[in-house]
Write a protein that holds these residues in place. Structure first.
Motif, PDB file in Angstrom:
ATOM      1  N   HIS A 149      -0.871   4.473  -1.259  1.00 42.88           N
ATOM      2  CA  HIS A 149      -1.673   5.249  -0.300  1.00 42.88           C
ATOM      3  C   HIS A 149      -0.769   6.215   0.466  1.00 42.88           C
ATOM      4  O   HIS A 149      -1.189   7.301   0.834  1.00 42.88           O
ATOM      5  N   TYR A 150       0.449   5.762   0.722  1.00 41.46           N
ATOM      6  CA  TYR A 150       1.403   6.575   1.475  1.00 41.46           C
ATOM      7  C   TYR A 150       1.999   7.674   0.597  1.00 41.46           C
ATOM      8  O   TYR A 150       2.124   8.825   1.028  1.00 41.46           O
ATOM      9  N   ALA A 151       2.321   7.304  -0.643  1.00 39.97           N
ATOM     10  CA  ALA A 151       2.967   8.253  -1.565  1.00 39.97           C
ATOM     11  C   ALA A 151       2.099   9.489  -1.783  1.00 39.97           C
ATOM     12  O   ALA A 151       2.606  10.603  -1.911  1.00 39.97           O
ATOM     13  N   ILE A 152       0.788   9.272  -1.792  1.00 34.67           N
ATOM     14  CA  ILE A 152      -0.131  10.388  -2.042  1.00 34.67           C
ATOM     15  C   ILE A 152      -0.115  11.388  -0.874  1.00 34.67           C
ATOM     16  O   ILE A 152      -0.489  12.538  -1.032  1.00 34.67           O
ATOM     17  N   LYS A 178       0.826  -1.221   0.000  1.00 38.89           N
ATOM     18  CA  LYS A 178       0.000   0.000   0.000  1.00 38.89           C
ATOM     19  C   LYS A 178       0.854   1.262   0.000  1.00 38.89           C
ATOM     20  O   LYS A 178       0.501   2.260   0.617  1.00 38.89           O
ATOM     21  N   TRP A 179       1.983   1.200  -0.678  1.00 37.76           N
ATOM     22  CA  TRP A 179       2.846   2.366  -0.806  1.00 37.76           C
ATOM     23  C   TRP A 179       2.108   3.511  -1.500  1.00 37.76           C
ATOM     24  O   TRP A 179       2.293   4.683  -1.166  1.00 37.76           O
TER      25      TRP A 179
END
Lengths: 282, 210
Positions: free
Chosen positions: B64-67, B61-62
């Motif tokens: 979701h984090y990148a955003i 779920k990178w």
């Protein structure tokens, strides 16, 4: 200036609606977003982060709509998400390298200070981290680029009490600088009671209240009495009732209760549990 | 965007190394007389790198984090297209390098212009793969998009086959036609299609809820 202002925010999904949420987080304060699983806490945070599109309402971060210059604004925001992680093979060192090229004000020295303070290994792969370690690493990242607003989604859930306490202390320290603010969501009410200035209670997609914690504790109390005595309590002063064969326990507005009754202190958890119960039971 | 590219590089170096090694082997096989079929493999393998990275990102779920990091959605999409171009260029360079090494071992050099043309064709093949697949991956995700990748690949191949059958009777005619195209036409068309694909991906990703 407020750190965060949400007005009439709504977002509907199949089977769930975040309904007309309004709340204001002043600078220098910690606000706890409390609610059961599925109450809309994560949806609210995702809407603040613009990773989901709102149906209506507005969100202002540092006085400006979160859809304007949001890339720049994210420099001032530290984010810890419940289930969003670094790639499995990443190490602390690699996280540092990536973040150094991500945040303009990345402070490598401060990052490693947090890493050492939180006893995180430098070389171990992220996939071998426990949930507590993963959360600590995310928090270290969120705190190492001079953020002014922290958004923490369930940052303490699933952690042991010692790890939770450590994280809560770090969050508390962060707001010693009066320009720093925190919005933290959790369903562990006791954690939030320890550190928050404001409590916003979400229940089934609706904001039940958003008030200063001290005011809530001042406003509400627990009344324990017999059924017969309870008849003398003004009905509109009662916010929730639990009943058993021997007595009645009610959440009441202190100032509206006749002085003949003894009203005990209510914890935030009491207030939430009573209010969440549908109806007053009377 | 530099941070995103560095992050992708770390992921590729750890998880995609096997694909890089396979590309190298296929390039060697292609120039040692086992057929250009293997060179195509090499190119597609390298073109698959962004999808491999996207698949791994989804798992942790990178995205979701990148955003939540100071990147726009355009930056996130652009980073995957940059990897695509770098991968396709790497396939071409690998092919050219393997051929030149073989020439020097054999002691007889071939036609360098012809080699460049073949390398550009390889690069275009890799770019074409991503041109089709990246918008699908941004729309459905890599895992859910697999069915769509297969379906669209079948449709594209069938459509090309149909066009060829209708308009020509001889496969060599097509080969000859492509060979006779000016030097940079095919890569330019590939980059133009990739640019269109990028615009579509941005539009898709900007509307995607994470």
């Amino acid at each position: 200036m407020n750190a965060l202002v949400i007005k009439d925010l709504s977002k509907a999904y199949k089977g769930f609606k975040l309904d007309n949420i309004s709340l204001t987080l002043p600078r220098g304060c910690i606000m706890g977003l409390i609610g059961e699983n599925g109450a809309g806490k994560t949806t609210t945070i995702r809407l603040i982060l613009n990773s989901r599109k709102r149906d209506s309402g507005s969100i202002e971060i540092f006085g400006e709509d979160n859809r304007i210059n949001f890339k720049e604004k994210k420099e001032d925001m530290g984010v810890v998400l419940d289930e969003a992680y670094f790639p499995d093979n990443f190490t602390v060192k690699q996280v540092n390298v990536v973040m150094k090229s991500t945040y303009k004000r990345w402070n490598e020295e401060l990052f490693y200070r947090y890493i050492d303070k939180l006893s995180l290994p430098h070389e171990k792969a992220f996939k071998e981290f426990s949930r507590g370690m993963k959360m600590k690493l995310s928090i270290a990242v969120a705190l190492s680029h001079d953020a002014k607003l922290l958004l923490l989604d369930e940052a303490t859930s699933g952690l042991d009490p010692i790890a939770r306490d450590e994280i809560l202390n770090i969050i508390n320290d962060f707001t010693r600088d009066e320009s720093n603010s925190v919005l933290i969501s959790s369903h562990i009410v006791s954690d939030l009671e320890k550190i928050c200035d404001y409590i916003a209670f979400l229940h089934k997609g609706r904001l039940v209240f958003c008030e200063e914690k001290d005011e809530l504790l001042e406003k509400y109390g627990i009344l324990k009495c017999s059924r017969a005595d309870f008849e003398a309590v003004p009905p509109d002063a009662v916010k929730g009732v639990k009943e058993n064969n021997y007595c009645i326990e009610a959440l009441v507005e202190r100032r509206r209760i006749p002085s003949v009754f003894s009203v005990e202190r209510a914890s935030i958890e009491d207030i939430i549990v009573f209010i969440a119960r549908e109806g007053t039971g009377r | 965007m530099k941070g995103l590219l560095i992050k992708d590089w770390f992921v590729i170096w750890k998880q995609g190394r096997i694909m890089i090694i396979l590309s190298l082997i296929y390039s060697i096989l292609a120039v040692t007389g086992s057929g250009y079929f293997f060179a195509g493999f090499s190119s597609v393998f390298l073109a698959m790198l962004p999808l491999t990275v996207m698949g791994l990102d989804e798992r942790c779920k990178w995205d979701h984090y990148a955003i939540a990091l100071p990147y726009s959605r355009k930056d996130i999409v652009m980073s995957k297209y940059i990897i695509t171009v770098l991968g396709a260029l790497a396939a071409s360079v690998l092919f050219i390098a393997s051929t030149v090494i073989k020439w020097s071992i054999d002691g007889n050099a071939g036609d360098f212009m012809s080699l460049m043309k073949q390398a550009f064709m390889l690069m275009s093949l890799g770019l074409f793969y991503s041109t089709i697949n990246l918008p699908i991956a941004f729309r459905f995700g890599v895992d859910k998009g697999r069915l769509w990748f297969t379906l669209i690949t079948v449709i594209v191949v069938a459509a090309l086959g149909g066009i060829i059958t209708i308009f020509t009777t001889d496969m060599e005619q097509i080969g000859g036609f492509i060979q006779n195209l000016p030097f940079l036409v095919v890569p330019m068309i590939s980059f133009a299609l990739l640019a269109v694909s990028y615009v579509i991906s941005v539009r898709i990703y900007e509307n995607r809820e994470l």
